[in-house]
Enzyme design. Structure first.
Site, PDB file in Angstrom:
ATOM      1  N   ASP A  66       0.858  -1.187   0.000  1.00  0.00           N
ATOM      2  CA  ASP A  66       0.000   0.000   0.000  1.00  0.00           C
ATOM      3  C   ASP A  66       0.894   1.236   0.000  1.00  0.00           C
ATOM      4  OD1 ASP A  66       0.844  -0.260   2.643  1.00  0.00           O
ATOM      5  OD2 ASP A  66      -1.061   0.366   3.496  1.00  0.00           O
ATOM      6  N   TYR A  68       2.994   4.751   0.741  1.00  0.00           N
ATOM      7  CA  TYR A  68       3.665   5.325   1.904  1.00  0.00           C
ATOM      8  C   TYR A  68       2.641   6.128   2.701  1.00  0.00           C
ATOM      9  CZ  TYR A  68       7.981   4.377  -0.762  1.00  0.00           C
ATOM     10  OH  TYR A  68       9.002   3.789  -1.475  1.00  0.00           O
ATOM     11  N   PHE A  79       6.429   2.324  -4.665  1.00  0.00           N
ATOM     12  CA  PHE A  79       7.828   2.521  -4.264  1.00  0.00           C
ATOM     13  C   PHE A  79       8.363   3.919  -4.576  1.00  0.00           C
ATOM     14  CE2 PHE A  79       7.621  -2.135  -4.711  1.00  0.00           C
ATOM     15  CZ  PHE A  79       8.018  -2.497  -3.433  1.00  0.00           C
ATOM     16  N   HIS A 188      10.896  -9.129  -0.112  1.00  0.00           N
ATOM     17  CA  HIS A 188      10.602  -7.702  -0.223  1.00  0.00           C
ATOM     18  C   HIS A 188      11.878  -6.886   0.023  1.00  0.00           C
ATOM     19  CE1 HIS A 188       8.688  -3.813   0.681  1.00  0.00           C
ATOM     20  NE2 HIS A 188       7.662  -4.283  -0.013  1.00  0.00           N
TER      21      HIS A 188
END
Length: 223
Positions: A66, A68, A79, A188
């Site tokens: 989701d 920031y 990202f 991740h």
């Protein structure tokens, strides 16, 4: 509030979703959230990934979770963060991996619009979040929407690379069964898991090798 035209080939898909009950409920929920709380990204940026990367132009899909949830970070691309802001730690690790693969200098800003405009679809599985409350919108309908997005991309004939980083992204593998595409899976890039497989994954070079083998212009990962 989610009734927005993008002016590209995503419009037909999004219009179809807008006519479903789940999407209409989500629209009502988000309108109240934006009225009463601080929600990221700004409403006009929610569909930026779709705006910058038309469906027919997609070469690579990078899947985030989701947005920031701190001020001045989220702007609708997974990202990525707007130019002039500190680089989040997960993105910093992405840049470190690219540096290892290509020896490119690590960028001083975290805006990934250049990638998006080349065909890198930067999709979060959830497109909005309440300030300082990670995963706060994970059950409002976005997961169903982005599952349908992934299914739509999976149908495409053009060769596409899917980068699935972390357990949440890996769950989407079951939606990908088109032999035209390449699916890459690792941990991740967050500081908690990057050393469990992300560092050294070579995904960026693997993606370009696959594109080149299929006569598709490679991605310039340098920012």
């Amino acid at each position: 509030m989610l009734n927005k035209k993008l002016g590209n080939d995503w419009d037909k898909f999004i219009e179809r979703e807008q006519n479903t009950l789940y999407f209409q409920k989500m629209d009502v929920f988000l309108e109240k959230e934006y009225e009463n709380k601080i929600i990221y990204p700004h409403a006009e940026d929610i569909f930026n990934a779709f705006k910058y990367t038309p469906l027919s132009h997609i070469k690579v899909v990078i899947l985030g979770q989701d947005p920031y949830h701190e001020p001045n970070q989220a702007h609708g691309l997974a990202f990525s963060t707007p130019e002039g802001n500190p680089i989040p730690r997960s993105l910093s690790n992405i840049f470190k991996e690219i540096n290892q693969e290509y020896s490119y200098e690590i960028p001083e800003n975290g805006c990934l619009e250049k990638w998006a405009k080349q065909g890198v679809f930067l999709l979060n599985t959830v497109l909005t979040v309440e300030e300082s409350n990670a995963n706060s919108h994970s059950d409002c309908g976005w997961q169903k929407f982005t599952d349908n997005v992934i299914k739509e991309i999976n149908k495409q004939d053009q060769p596409i690379v899917f980068m699935l980083w972390g357990k949440q992204a890996e769950k989407k593998k079951e939606l990908l069964n088109n032999p035209n595409h390449l699916v890459l899976i690792t941990s991740h890039p967050s500081p908690f898991s990057a050393r469990r497989g992300f560092f050294g994954c070579n995904h960026f070079k693997q993606a370009n090798t696959f594109l080149k083998e299929n006569n598709v212009e490679e991605i310039d990962w340098k920012l």
